[in-house]
Design a protein around this motif. Sequence first.
Motif, PDB file in Angstrom:
ATOM      1  N   LEU A  29      32.346  31.672  35.713  1.00 58.06           N
ATOM      2  CA  LEU A  29      32.376  31.899  37.288  1.00 58.06           C
ATOM      3  C   LEU A  29      31.368  32.895  38.031  1.00 58.06           C
ATOM      4  O   LEU A  29      31.757  34.093  37.343  1.00 58.06           O
ATOM      5  CB  LEU A  29      33.925  32.137  37.649  1.00 58.06           C
ATOM      6  N   LYS A  31      30.015  34.324  41.776  1.00 62.28           N
ATOM      7  CA  LYS A  31      30.048  34.093  43.282  1.00 62.28           C
ATOM      8  C   LYS A  31      28.589  34.158  43.711  1.00 62.28           C
ATOM      9  O   LYS A  31      28.458  33.545  44.941  1.00 62.28           O
ATOM     10  CB  LYS A  31      30.812  35.496  43.806  1.00 62.28           C
ATOM     11  N   ALA A  68      31.514  28.108  41.419  1.00 64.87           N
ATOM     12  CA  ALA A  68      31.597  29.666  42.035  1.00 64.87           C
ATOM     13  C   ALA A  68      33.108  30.061  42.161  1.00 64.87           C
ATOM     14  O   ALA A  68      33.207  31.326  42.222  1.00 64.87           O
ATOM     15  CB  ALA A  68      30.857  29.353  43.305  1.00 64.87           C
ATOM     16  N   ASP A  69      33.877  28.992  42.277  1.00 64.20           N
ATOM     17  CA  ASP A  69      35.227  29.546  42.593  1.00 64.20           C
ATOM     18  C   ASP A  69      36.304  28.958  41.489  1.00 64.20           C
ATOM     19  O   ASP A  69      35.963  27.838  40.855  1.00 64.20           O
ATOM     20  CB  ASP A  69      35.784  29.199  43.866  1.00 64.20           C
ATOM     21  N   HIS A  70      37.442  29.469  41.486  1.00 62.32           N
ATOM     22  CA  HIS A  70      38.390  29.205  40.472  1.00 62.32           C
ATOM     23  C   HIS A  70      39.182  27.716  41.249  1.00 62.32           C
ATOM     24  O   HIS A  70      39.036  27.440  42.469  1.00 62.32           O
ATOM     25  CB  HIS A  70      39.812  29.863  40.711  1.00 62.32           C
ATOM     26  N   ASP A  71      39.278  26.751  40.375  1.00 61.93           N
ATOM     27  CA  ASP A  71      40.027  25.560  40.791  1.00 61.93           C
ATOM     28  C   ASP A  71      41.149  25.325  39.776  1.00 61.93           C
ATOM     29  O   ASP A  71      41.471  26.090  38.887  1.00 61.93           O
ATOM     30  CB  ASP A  71      38.975  24.270  40.756  1.00 61.93           C
ATOM     31  N   ASP A 106      41.075  37.177  43.600  1.00 63.73           N
ATOM     32  CA  ASP A 106      40.684  35.533  43.627  1.00 63.73           C
ATOM     33  C   ASP A 106      41.472  34.843  42.490  1.00 63.73           C
ATOM     34  O   ASP A 106      41.418  33.889  42.979  1.00 63.73           O
ATOM     35  CB  ASP A 106      38.938  35.727  43.251  1.00 63.73           C
TER      36      ASP A 106
END
Length: 439
Positions: A29, A31, A68-71, A106
């Motif tokens: 991950l 950003k 890029a982001d947590h899912d 996050d």
Amino acid sequence: MKITVIGLGYLGATHAVAMSKTGHQVIGLEKNPAKLESLKQGKAGFFEPGLDEALAVEIASGRLTFQADHDENSAAADLHFICVGTPQTKESLAADTSYLFSAIEDLAPHLKPESVVVGKSTVPVGTAAALHSRLAELTGFEPHLAWNPEFLREGTALEDSLRPDRLVVGVNDERSEAALREVFAPMIASGIPFLVVDIPTAELVKAAANAFLATKISFINAMAEIAEVAGADASQLAEAIGYDERIGNKFLRNGVGFGGGCLPKDIRALMARAEELGVGQSVAYLKEIDNINLRRRERVVAMLEAELGNLSKKRILVLGAAFKPDSDDVRDSPALGIAMLAYAKGAEVVIHDPVALPGVALKHPELIGQQDLEKAFSDVEAVVLATEWREYRQLDPATVVGKVANALIIDGRNVLDINSWQHAGFKVLALGKNVKGNK
Ligand code: UGA
């Protein structure tokens, strides 16, 4: 196992590759959009021998992906490794832990109660406890939080991650220990010592290791200061004391000192943290370790002045910009420090480095970067070898001696074959010794 690696700088990118190589399913991950794009293309974005090649192999294996982001997918991980930076704060010696807290913010909405969060960043002792409380507050449950400091060196990062001297894990619950034993199982099976300690110890181990390494280097550089005025040779001294197994011969190379993103910052952060804890005196000596280190840079400039007089308008070549060879990292680099000190005295400073010049151009456009090694020597009055890249050690002095007005070279890393440089016509000076045989 399924893991995420949060923050993909030196530490994170290398750890992600190492974990994927170990056979785990890894989600990295990151950003920063440019960094993320580059990683997806198999480029770490910094120079580390073998890393891009390994990155490409792991991506192709399907075990390593980036986002890029947590899912939902990343939330299903057994372990989340946090690898964000903890640079020195602008206003004090302390480390800036804010990136860790934002990583936790996050992660919290996605964190499953059974997943284990593992900090790898270098932190002031007590940071993990604060992160634990914050995470409990954000999630509403008691999270599993562990600490696993990383000891990799730039230049040999992947090898160090895959075959470390030891693994240290700080835990305060059984689930975390079991998960860490499983994720490192192949390394443990290969005989790498696996130390299970409490969390403050794990945090402190890293600071202590780097403080000890910095102390060794400044110790030999302090001896070098004495050797220079007493007519002794600090390199011979290091060899002689190094045969004593209790002392050991590693990290006793005297020269322009230590730099990089870790040793300087970590000794300062340890002093700041000890002060906060009311035991500042215990590591007050580290201030002198820092001072000895910085004095070596000044010493090189003083040697230039002693030879050339006023440095104003004198053209000086600094060989090397990275803080060590096989790296393009110029953070707190002794080479750059020397270049800037000479520049401040009015010198025109040409700087060469096989890989680190883009970083120099960003930080210090006032220095004249020259990528071509032979051209770099043109019309300079003196040369300082500040980073021991192989190409400098292998350079034939006869090919460049004609270009240097005073045919003077200062060996800041004690790596040159003094005889052959003198034979070619150079006057050679070095740190920690009075070089004999100069004409
Ligand atoms: C350092 C530690 O060695 C790693 O164990 C640690 O994981 C890392 O910091 C970190 O905290 O992340 P690194 O900064 O990559 O690794 O570089 P080192 O190999 O430790 O070298 C540091 C500096 O000391 C360099 O500028 C090097 O030129 C200098 N040095 C090293 C000397 O001047 N003399 C020596 O004998 C050895």
